[in-house]
Design an enzyme around this catalytic site. Structure first.
Site, PDB file in Angstrom:
ATOM      1  N   ASP A  63      -8.937   4.542  10.489  1.00  0.00           N
ATOM      2  CA  ASP A  63      -9.343   5.836  10.568  1.00  0.00           C
ATOM      3  C   ASP A  63      -9.998   6.357   9.476  1.00  0.00           C
ATOM      4  O   ASP A  63     -11.527   6.323   9.649  1.00  0.00           O
ATOM      5  CB  ASP A  63      -7.991   6.671  10.190  1.00  0.00           C
ATOM      6  CG  ASP A  63      -8.129   8.318  10.372  1.00  0.00           C
ATOM      7  OD1 ASP A  63      -9.341   8.591  10.508  1.00  0.00           O
ATOM      8  OD2 ASP A  63      -7.052   9.037  10.521  1.00  0.00           O
TER       9      ASP A  63
ATOM     10  N   LYS B   4       0.924  -1.039  -0.121  1.00  0.00           N
ATOM     11  CA  LYS B   4       0.046   0.147  -0.127  1.00  0.00           C
ATOM     12  C   LYS B   4       0.763   1.303   0.110  1.00  0.00           C
ATOM     13  O   LYS B   4       1.981   1.283   0.421  1.00  0.00           O
ATOM     14  CB  LYS B   4      -0.875  -0.079   1.132  1.00  0.00           C
ATOM     15  CG  LYS B   4      -1.675   1.205   1.662  1.00  0.00           C
ATOM     16  CD  LYS B   4      -2.122   1.074   3.146  1.00  0.00           C
ATOM     17  CE  LYS B   4      -1.368   1.939   4.001  1.00  0.00           C
ATOM     18  NZ  LYS B   4      -1.925   2.317   4.998  1.00  0.00           N
TER      19      LYS B   4
HETATM   20  C1  R5P Z   1      -1.276   3.026   8.892  1.00  0.00           C
HETATM   21  O1  R5P Z   1      -0.012   2.965   8.668  1.00  0.00           O
HETATM   22  C2  R5P Z   1      -1.969   2.172   9.758  1.00  0.00           C
HETATM   23  O2  R5P Z   1      -1.257   1.187  10.379  1.00  0.00           O
HETATM   24  C3  R5P Z   1      -3.444   2.085   9.226  1.00  0.00           C
HETATM   25  O3  R5P Z   1      -3.235   1.170   8.366  1.00  0.00           O
HETATM   26  C4  R5P Z   1      -4.019   3.680   8.968  1.00  0.00           C
HETATM   27  O4  R5P Z   1      -3.870   4.421   9.852  1.00  0.00           O
HETATM   28  C5  R5P Z   1      -5.305   3.370   8.299  1.00  0.00           C
HETATM   29  O5  R5P Z   1      -5.770   4.478   8.018  1.00  0.00           O
HETATM   30  P1  R5P Z   1      -7.128   4.728   7.086  1.00  0.00           P
HETATM   31  O6  R5P Z   1      -8.152   3.951   7.706  1.00  0.00           O
HETATM   32  O7  R5P Z   1      -7.424   6.191   7.237  1.00  0.00           O
HETATM   33  O8  R5P Z   1      -6.580   4.231   6.088  1.00  0.00           O
END
Ligand code: R5P
Length: 297
Positions: A226, A196
């Site tokens: 998030d 990702k």
């Molecule tokens: C990122 O490095 C974290 O481990 C989570 O994958 C991330 O904070 C998730 O954020 P969102 O739900 O906004 O993609």
């Protein structure tokens, strides 16, 4: 000892107090018209060990200031020790300079808490294991793998799914250890990892999935949900791999966009109560027993 709850984890702190058979310490929190916070401790804590439960979550800056001001009040009231339990510590994602000119706010927050007079710091599944070292006071990052493993072993039994038919999926490279650890508890399960990247903040692009993920029941495990962009990207790739079902688990449910849409996209969605959820129908794994263990140690 005296256990306090500030504003962000009232339900969890209430459960912990009940388990310990103690009352929550008396305090008042008020705000001046310009937004300043005043925390006043309203019982005698002189020479006592103080524990406080406060996640640094929305509104992030207010909850951080509230904690720092509380610690200062405890120092002034001659507490013997001040032990901070932040089930979720906000700003933990800003733990490295990804692009020139960026801050390391996770370190800044650790410096603020460490120098405020706190005696120890505890959190759960901090974004990067190594960043717990930013704290210069005794600090522990507690892992939740076993709690999630017990949850999923029960769930798979309910769905009559054999663990050999399960793939544990890390939705990015950051959750590799977390997902690997969970897969160890699920005998015969396979493992897959997603590549990702973030073109800009709050946007995630999931490129490809590596591992044995075809035609399996998938468990996606992450530290934080998030915007849910990361998980939605993972779900899309797993659907292309003909996933038989998709279960989503994360330690911290920030849910800036709510949880409803994500719930519709998967078969099960679970988070811990590190962040208090308004959504009563969301499945939660409680951290209460883990926090009781920290306090009883
Ligand atoms: C990122 O490095 C974290 O481990 C989570 O994958 C991330 O904070 C998730 O954020 P969102 O739900 O906004 O993609």
């Amino acid at each position: 000892m005296v256990l306090f709850s500030l504003s962000t984890n009232k339900k969890l702190a209430g459960k912990v107090a009940k388990k310990l058979g103690v009352h929550l310490g008396a305090l008042s929190i008020n705000h001046f018209k310009d937004g300043e916070t005043l925390v006043r401790i309203e019982e005698d804590i002189a020479n006592k060990d103080v524990y406080v439960i406060q996640s640094i979550t929305q509104p992030v800056n207010d909850s951080l200031m509230e904690l720092l001001i509380f610690i200062n009040a405890c120092k002034n009231a001659s507490a013997k020790s001040i032990n901070v339990i932040s089930p979720y510590i906000g700003y933990a994602r800003q733990d490295r300079v990804a692009k020139a000119g960026e801050p390391i706010t996770s370190q800044l927050v650790a410096n603020m808490i460490s120098s405020s007079g706190a005696s120890s710091f505890h959190t759960f599944d901090i974004h990067t294991d190594a960043s717990i070292k930013f704290y210069s006071i005794p600090s522990v990052n507690h892992l939740t793998s076993e709690l999630f493993a017990n949850y999923y072993l029960d769930l798979l039994k309910q769905y009559h799914i054999d663990t050999k038919d399960v793939v544990v999926v890390s939705p990015d490279h950051g959750s590799y250890n977390r997902a690997k650890e969970l897969s160890k508890y699920l005998p015969g399960s396979s493992f897959a990892i997603i590549s990702k990247y973030r073109p800009r903040p709050n946007e995630a692009k999931s490129l490809r999935i590596d591992g044995d993920a075809d035609n399996k029941h998938a468990i996606i495990i992450d530290d934080i949900i998030d915007t849910a962009g990361t998980i939605k990207g993972a779900i899309k790739l797993l659907k292309e791999k003909n996933a038989k079902s998709i279960f989503v688990g994360a330690t911290h449910g920030v849910f800036s966009n709510g949880a409803e849409e994500l719930k519709q996209l998967c078969n099960d969605l679970v988070v811990t109560d590190s962040i208090e959820q308004n959504n009563e129908v969301l499945n939660t794994i409680s951290l209460e027993n883990e926090i009781v263990k920290i306090i009883n140690k």
